[in-house]
Design an enzyme around this catalytic site. Structure first.
Site, PDB file in Angstrom:
ATOM      1  N   ASP A 117       0.819  -1.218   0.000  1.00  0.00           N
ATOM      2  CA  ASP A 117       0.000   0.000   0.000  1.00  0.00           C
ATOM      3  C   ASP A 117       0.854   1.270   0.000  1.00  0.00           C
ATOM      4  O   ASP A 117       0.369   2.360  -0.307  1.00  0.00           O
ATOM      5  CB  ASP A 117      -0.973   0.026   1.201  1.00  0.00           C
ATOM      6  CG  ASP A 117      -0.318  -0.098   2.571  1.00  0.00           C
ATOM      7  OD1 ASP A 117       0.925  -0.158   2.654  1.00  0.00           O
ATOM      8  OD2 ASP A 117      -1.069  -0.139   3.573  1.00  0.00           O
ATOM      9  N   LYS A 145       9.464  -0.129  -4.864  1.00  0.00           N
ATOM     10  CA  LYS A 145       8.349  -1.057  -5.095  1.00  0.00           C
ATOM     11  C   LYS A 145       7.467  -0.542  -6.236  1.00  0.00           C
ATOM     12  O   LYS A 145       6.999  -1.320  -7.071  1.00  0.00           O
ATOM     13  CB  LYS A 145       7.505  -1.225  -3.823  1.00  0.00           C
ATOM     14  CG  LYS A 145       8.188  -1.982  -2.696  1.00  0.00           C
ATOM     15  CD  LYS A 145       8.542  -3.424  -3.023  1.00  0.00           C
ATOM     16  CE  LYS A 145       7.338  -4.332  -3.137  1.00  0.00           C
ATOM     17  NZ  LYS A 145       7.755  -5.758  -3.321  1.00  0.00           N
TER      18      LYS A 145
HETATM   19  P1  NAD Z   1      11.210  -9.836   4.562  1.00  0.00           P
HETATM   20  O1  NAD Z   1      12.233  -8.755   4.617  1.00  0.00           O
HETATM   21  O2  NAD Z   1      10.862 -10.592   5.794  1.00  0.00           O
HETATM   22  O3  NAD Z   1      11.654 -10.923   3.469  1.00  0.00           O
HETATM   23  C1  NAD Z   1      12.267 -10.596   2.262  1.00  0.00           C
HETATM   24  C2  NAD Z   1      12.944 -11.865   1.743  1.00  0.00           C
HETATM   25  O4  NAD Z   1      13.494 -11.565   0.448  1.00  0.00           O
HETATM   26  C3  NAD Z   1      14.101 -12.343   2.621  1.00  0.00           C
HETATM   27  O5  NAD Z   1      14.025 -13.726   2.802  1.00  0.00           O
HETATM   28  C4  NAD Z   1      15.342 -11.970   1.806  1.00  0.00           C
HETATM   29  O6  NAD Z   1      16.453 -12.822   2.035  1.00  0.00           O
HETATM   30  C5  NAD Z   1      14.812 -12.094   0.388  1.00  0.00           C
HETATM   31  N1  NAD Z   1      15.578 -11.289  -0.590  1.00  0.00           N
HETATM   32  C6  NAD Z   1      15.948  -9.990  -0.482  1.00  0.00           C
HETATM   33  N2  NAD Z   1      16.625  -9.619  -1.583  1.00  0.00           N
HETATM   34  C7  NAD Z   1      16.669 -10.696  -2.409  1.00  0.00           C
HETATM   35  C8  NAD Z   1      17.206 -10.926  -3.698  1.00  0.00           C
HETATM   36  N3  NAD Z   1      17.865  -9.971  -4.370  1.00  0.00           N
HETATM   37  N4  NAD Z   1      17.048 -12.153  -4.265  1.00  0.00           N
HETATM   38  C9  NAD Z   1      16.403 -13.139  -3.578  1.00  0.00           C
HETATM   39  N5  NAD Z   1      15.881 -12.977  -2.351  1.00  0.00           N
HETATM   40  C10 NAD Z   1      16.009 -11.765  -1.777  1.00  0.00           C
HETATM   41  O7  NAD Z   1       9.947  -9.161   3.909  1.00  0.00           O
HETATM   42  P2  NAD Z   1       8.392  -9.450   4.050  1.00  0.00           P
HETATM   43  O8  NAD Z   1       7.831  -8.548   5.080  1.00  0.00           O
HETATM   44  O9  NAD Z   1       8.146 -10.914   4.108  1.00  0.00           O
HETATM   45  O10 NAD Z   1       7.878  -8.884   2.644  1.00  0.00           O
HETATM   46  C11 NAD Z   1       7.726  -9.752   1.515  1.00  0.00           C
HETATM   47  C12 NAD Z   1       7.119  -8.960   0.375  1.00  0.00           C
HETATM   48  O11 NAD Z   1       5.860  -8.437   0.782  1.00  0.00           O
HETATM   49  C13 NAD Z   1       7.961  -7.764  -0.069  1.00  0.00           C
HETATM   50  O12 NAD Z   1       7.939  -7.700  -1.467  1.00  0.00           O
HETATM   51  C14 NAD Z   1       7.259  -6.571   0.539  1.00  0.00           C
HETATM   52  O13 NAD Z   1       7.444  -5.414  -0.235  1.00  0.00           O
HETATM   53  C15 NAD Z   1       5.819  -7.038   0.531  1.00  0.00           C
HETATM   54  N6  NAD Z   1       4.935  -6.447   1.574  1.00  0.00           N
HETATM   55  C16 NAD Z   1       5.297  -6.526   2.898  1.00  0.00           C
HETATM   56  C17 NAD Z   1       4.445  -5.992   3.855  1.00  0.00           C
HETATM   57  C18 NAD Z   1       4.767  -6.054   5.337  1.00  0.00           C
HETATM   58  O14 NAD Z   1       4.056  -5.414   6.143  1.00  0.00           O
HETATM   59  N7  NAD Z   1       5.761  -6.809   5.764  1.00  0.00           N
HETATM   60  C19 NAD Z   1       3.233  -5.378   3.464  1.00  0.00           C
HETATM   61  C20 NAD Z   1       2.912  -5.326   2.095  1.00  0.00           C
HETATM   62  C21 NAD Z   1       3.784  -5.871   1.170  1.00  0.00           C
END
Ligand code: NAD
Ligand code: TYD
Length: 333
Positions: A117, A145
């Site tokens: 969001d 993003k």
């Molecule tokens: P997180 O930081 O816990 O996990 C990210 C993962 O991506 C990690 O395991 C990391 O090792 C891996 N990673 C990072 N760079 C990489 C690369 N170049 N190649 C391969 N792997 C890579 O994040 P999360 O909170 O689980 O978020 C996951 C997705 O959801 C993201 O795209 C984020 O933008 C989106 N998102 C998160 C939230 C939230 O509140 N956490 C809300 C909306 C959307």
């Protein structure tokens, strides 16, 4: 179906990977294991694992062999880190997405981009962001993003890629790296450590349980129309200072741990999502904060072996020192 789950060793990706294995799919996780990636998150999941970078075309091709779909969770994800240093955000969230899109274009794989969001920027009271609203990202993270999202939409239009985007709201639950508000404050509260609230704490976030977020992504993977964006929002808007109060109640911590610290530069005041489109596919959140927050607190209380090594690590201490030392020294309670 054989699904490539990128970033599947992180918070939301690991819940999603487990869920897909449980539904009988073959899952291949491709994850670079950055500071937030953790093999322990996949301990109970019967999936294949490849350590690699989504920005590396060869690694993507190897891991993606035979996959029918890719769900892209891989990202640098923390606003505060993006304010300190943004280059990894551009490399992974924009260029990495491009590399995955190229792979999907040559293999005809279905593509789901997991977005946020935050790409809409903050919204005024009473307004909720709709999927076709303009993107006005405020932080380097949100801008990266948004760059990834726009690449996805361009590939749909130009190459006819079978791709969708989900935009989730602030997600919480087990296995979240303790730098985001909820896991940081829950674990600090359990340890009697300060609870840093940025500014006056009147900013509002829309909280979504991780299982509801994964259910939304799963539905979009199955039924989303190519080229469509789907908001996935919990519909529970709470001011930061109020959610911190609830954490204090559920952990039994002392309210004097709260510290009002220097605000985040460019801090978005409010996010809110209109979720009518995904509701039309049959999605609705099954968890409320009333149940979800105490059960998340309970998870962190009973899974110290998961987060204590993270907090004891050099990377975490360096980050915490950089982010909070000056803020806490000049804090008001
Ligand atoms: P997180 O930081 O816990 O996990 C990210 C993962 O991506 C990690 O395991 C990391 O090792 C891996 N990673 C990072 N760079 C990489 C690369 N170049 N190649 C391969 N792997 C890579 O994040 P999360 O909170 O689980 O978020 C996951 C997705 O959801 C993201 O795209 C984020 O933008 C989106 N998102 C998160 C939230 C939230 O509140 N956490 C809300 C909306 C959307
Ligand atoms: P965060 O969990 O970093 O998610 P996002 O920036 O993606 O919304 O922060 C949620 C809200 O909590 C945001 O308004 C910033 C605020 N915040 C604090 O007040 N103190 C903290 O220690 C952190 C990490 C966040």
């Amino acid at each position: 179906m054989r699904i490539l789950v990128t970033g599947g060793a992180g918070f939301i990706g690991s819940h999603f990977a487990r869920r897909q294995v449980g539904a009988g799919h073959e899952v291949v996780v491709l994850d670079k294991l950055t500071y937030s990636g953790n093999r322990a998150n996949l301990a109970a999941a019967d999936c294949e694992f490849a350590r690699g970078d989504i920005a590396d075309a060869d690694a993507v091709e190897r891991a993606g062999a035979g996959c029918d779909a890719v769900v892209n969770f891989a990202a640098e994800t923390h606003v505060d880190r993006s304010i300190l240093e943004a280059s990894d955000f551009i490399r992974t969230d924009v260029f990495g997405t491009h590399v995955l899109l190229e792979w999907a274009r040559t293999t005809d794989a279905r593509f789901v981009q997991v977005s946020t969001d935050e790409v809409y920027g903050d919204v005024a009271p009473g307004v909720s962001s709709r999927e076709d609203d303009p993107l006005r990202p405020s932080s380097p993270y949100a801008a990266a993003k948004a760059g990834g999202d726009l690449q996805v939409l361009a590939y749909v239009r130009t190459y006819g890629l079978d791709a969708c985007i989900t935009r989730g709201s602030n997600t919480y639950g087990p296995n979240q790296y303790p730098e985001k508000l909820l896991p940081l404050h829950i674990t600090n509260a359990l340890d009697g450590q300060p609870l840093p609230v940025y500014g006056d704490g009147s900013q509002t976030r829309d909280w979504l349980h991780v299982e509801d977020h994964c259910a939304g992504i799963e539905l979009v993977l199955k039924e989303g129309a190519a080229g469509e964006v789907y908001n996935v929002g919990g519909g529970e808007e709470v001011e930061n200072r109020h959610i911190v109060q609830r954490i204090i109640e559920h952990t039994g911590a002392d309210a004097s741990l709260v510290r009002h610290v220097a605000d985040r530069p460019g801090h978005d005041t409010r996010y809110s999502l209109d979720t009518e489109r995904i509701a039309g596919l049959g999605w609705a959140p099954a968890h409320s904060l009333e149940d979800g927050l105490p059960s998340a607190v309970e998870w962190y209380r009973t899974n110290r072996e998961w987060w204590e090594p993270i907090k004891a690590s050099g990377d975490y201490s360096r980050y915490y020192e950089l982010q909070y030392r000056t803020r806490l020294q000049t804090a008001t309670s």
